[in-house]
Design an enzyme around this catalytic site. Sequence first.
Site, PDB file in Angstrom:
ATOM      1  N   LYS A  79       0.910  -1.210   0.128  1.00 11.25           N
ATOM      2  CA  LYS A  79       0.011  -0.284  -0.036  1.00 11.25           C
ATOM      3  C   LYS A  79       0.902   1.310  -0.084  1.00 11.25           C
ATOM      4  CE  LYS A  79      -2.043  -1.353   3.491  1.00 11.25           C
ATOM      5  NZ  LYS A  79      -1.908  -2.628   3.710  1.00 11.25           N
ATOM      6  N   THR A  80       1.949   1.236   0.945  1.00  7.98           N
ATOM      7  CA  THR A  80       2.731   2.544   0.675  1.00  7.98           C
ATOM      8  C   THR A  80       3.525   2.511  -0.542  1.00  7.98           C
ATOM      9  OG1 THR A  80       2.948   2.068   3.262  1.00  7.98           O
ATOM     10  CG2 THR A  80       4.761   3.642   2.276  1.00  7.98           C
ATOM     11  N   ASP A 124      -1.607   6.763   6.085  1.00  9.26           N
ATOM     12  CA  ASP A 124      -1.449   5.273   6.484  1.00  9.26           C
ATOM     13  C   ASP A 124      -2.374   5.147   7.564  1.00  9.26           C
ATOM     14  OD1 ASP A 124      -0.774   2.749   6.344  1.00  9.26           O
ATOM     15  OD2 ASP A 124       1.165   2.913   7.215  1.00  9.26           O
ATOM     16  N   THR A 173      -5.751  -1.312   6.728  1.00  9.81           N
ATOM     17  CA  THR A 173      -5.758  -2.767   7.092  1.00  9.81           C
ATOM     18  C   THR A 173      -7.123  -3.299   7.216  1.00  9.81           C
ATOM     19  OG1 THR A 173      -4.810  -2.557   9.038  1.00  9.81           O
ATOM     20  CG2 THR A 173      -3.428  -3.049   7.595  1.00  9.81           C
ATOM     21  N   ARG A 232       6.678  -8.012   1.587  1.00  9.02           N
ATOM     22  CA  ARG A 232       7.600  -7.364   2.835  1.00  9.02           C
ATOM     23  C   ARG A 232       8.415  -8.749   3.592  1.00  9.02           C
ATOM     24  NH1 ARG A 232       4.379  -4.248   6.894  1.00  9.02           N
ATOM     25  NH2 ARG A 232       4.421  -2.700   5.136  1.00  9.02           N
TER      26      ARG A 232
END
Length: 355
Positions: A79-80, A124, A173, A232
């Site tokens: 997402k980032t 975020d 999330t 990640r």
Amino acid sequence: MTYDAHSEDPPLDTARALVQPDAEGDERAFEAALRPKTLDELVGQDRVREQLTLVLHAARRRERTPDHVLLSGPPGLGKTTLAMIISGEMSAPLRVTSGPAIQHAGDLAAILSGINEGDVLFVDEIHRMSRPAEELLYMAMEDFRVDVVIGKGPGATAIPLEIPQFTLVGATTRAGLLPGPLRDRFGFTAQLEYYEAAELHRIVRRSARLLEVDVTEDGGLEIASRSRGTPRIANRLLRRVRDYAEVRADGTVDEDIAHRALDLFEVDRLGLDRLDRAVLHALCRSFGGGPVGVSTLAVAVAEERETVEELAEPFLVRMGFLARTPRGRVATPAAWSHLGLAAPAPGAPDTLPLD
């Protein structure tokens, strides 16, 4: 200079070009360069990438700022990274903040007052904003203005403040916690999905080239298969396997080296880590497979309830090892099999604590 992530690996000089020349040899700079910079470099999320490409290209042709974008999905899926890509594709500055940092309407007003025309504002964990800040954000997203209240009580005065057009990129999330009026103001919503092993293998291969790690085909697949469908985690495991290969081998990551390294770091062949296995062991060995309450389960593994619920439980449910029932958590036959244990006979009495 970019490369097409869907055709072949980039040449090594292209990978090195992603790092600033004055940062050569700086390991942190290489790790920061692991994020893809353009939509063409993005691996996986094919439907989201195609949709977002249309949204951004249409905005550029009209010479307008893109619609506000909401990105939802589990942690670690990009997402980032997508927020950074949107900023790069639009050649616009990226301003970064988070929901927990915006606890008052004044916090948001201060951020918005510094926005310039065309900026991308990334928030975020947007679902963790305070309610007053959310209500102020409604007007900013829709009318590009906010009302700044000066003073208190009957003498308070609302001063309208016009702000330039900008693009808000929200990441969450837990999309279900966003109020309806806020969700409705996003022109484009994307749900990020977990990655397939083949996609993670391509990510590992690309990251290995950026980190200048020699990874064989089988070694890359071994890392990808234990990465829980999350880029990640794949990049993190690659760095740990690289450390093992450099210290205890000749620096090449093959299947055997990856297997030994990940076993050392307590990541098994399906991606379960120490906490995941501790939860399953407690559930099966101490509580006979359940049902058992999550608080009791958390005490059994010496962790907080939130840690078990947010870190271990979602992956175990997705893998089919754990089931949530009205009476508590229950181990599935797959969990018993994975631990090498014999499941109890059906119909055995439940004598376990619930909460």
